[in-house]
Design an enzyme around this catalytic site. Structure first.
Site, PDB file in Angstrom:
ATOM      1  CB  CYS A  75      -0.900  -0.009   1.245  1.00 46.32           C
ATOM      2  SG  CYS A  75      -1.919   1.472   1.471  1.00 46.32           S
ATOM      3  CB  CYS A 193      -3.045   3.758  -5.628  1.00 46.16           C
ATOM      4  SG  CYS A 193      -4.262   2.862  -4.624  1.00 46.16           S
TER       5      CYS A 193
END
Length: 271
Positions: A75, A193
């Protein structure tokens, strides 16, 4: 899951880190993985830093307590906010993070104009700013915060309805300007992302075949292999995967089946 020399823990705010898990399993097919999705507290990209740090420390502390031999923070937002804290709190545990692939993008771009799509939290972090500063003068970067996109991808995993994902991709790529291989056009798009690779089909339809789309899964997988030199699984049998979620386990299970071909039941985490 059998213990064949330790598991590799993989953590994300939701299902986006499955893109990294896919690359990890391709690079390390004999390793066991525990994938933990904090979907009950997502999305991280639009939350304050204190929230991200607290949740990252909680879930990663749980995985460390499972005696993982390495921990992959799949992440970008969590990496930027908390990886330095995790490394201090868990000395001796290899912790691998993710970051937008700016340097590789500079090497590949022919027009020298590079787009970056990421969450607002990632883009506002000191870690990202340092990464951008390191490439100063090497290219012209067009930085686009993509509010709502990760959440739309997360929701589509369970429903199969990509309508909102398509709309967000169209909105944000249009805001960035012209894409293509002509002077002044963006010829390389960095996905900052780990959710966004699951929108690559929609992005490709919008941008055409000439734009290079870059994500970080393969690079993270290679770094994990390097970090675990001498500790990799020697058993030739295929590794196993355990899926855990603080949200709806069925959504994670469905996403893993749809995008990775994994027929594995997901279990609930409560904390």
């Amino acid at each position: 899951m059998s213990d064949r020399g330790g598991h590799i823990g993989v953590f994300d705010s939701g299902i986006g880190g499955l893109s990294v898990l896919k690359a990890l399993r391709a690079e390390l097919p004999h390793e066991n993985f525990i994938y933990a999705a904090d979907s009950g507290h997502a999305p991280y990209g639009e939350r304050d830093v204190a929230h991200v740090v607290a949740r990252t420390r909680t879930v990663c502390g749980y995985l460390a307590g499972r005696n993982v031999k390495a921990l992959v923070i799949a992440c970008n937002t969590a990496t930027a906010a908390a990886i330095h804290l995790l490394r201090a709190e868990h000395p001796g545990l290899p912790i691998i993070g993710v970051e937008p692939a700016l340097k590789p993008a500079v090497a590949l771009s022919k027009t020298g104009r590079i787009g970056i799509m990421a969450t607002r939290s990632t883009l506002s972090s000191a870690k990202f700013q340092a990464l951008l500063d390191a490439q100063a003068g090497q290219a012209d970067f067009v930085v686009q915060p993509c509010d709502g996109l990760a959440d739309a991808i997360e929701r589509s995993a369970g429903t199969g309805d990509a309508t909102k994902t398509i709309a967000y991709c169209a909105q944000y790529t249009a805001a960035m300007g012209l894409f293509g291989n002509k002077t002044g056009e963006i010829d390389t798009l960095v996905l900052g992302c780990t959710h966004y690779p699951f929108a690559e089909t929609q992005l490709r339809a919008l941008l055409g075949p000439d734009v290079q789309i870059m994500e970080t899964g393969a690079a993270v997988a290679r770094q994990t292999r390097r970090q675990l030199a001498g500790k990799l699984q020697e058993d030739p049998a295929p590794g196993q995967v355990q899926l855990l979620s603080t949200g709806q386990p069925l959504a994670l299970q469905t996403a893993a089946n749809r995008w990775l071909g994994l027929a594995v039941s997901a279990e609930a985490l409560s904390f």
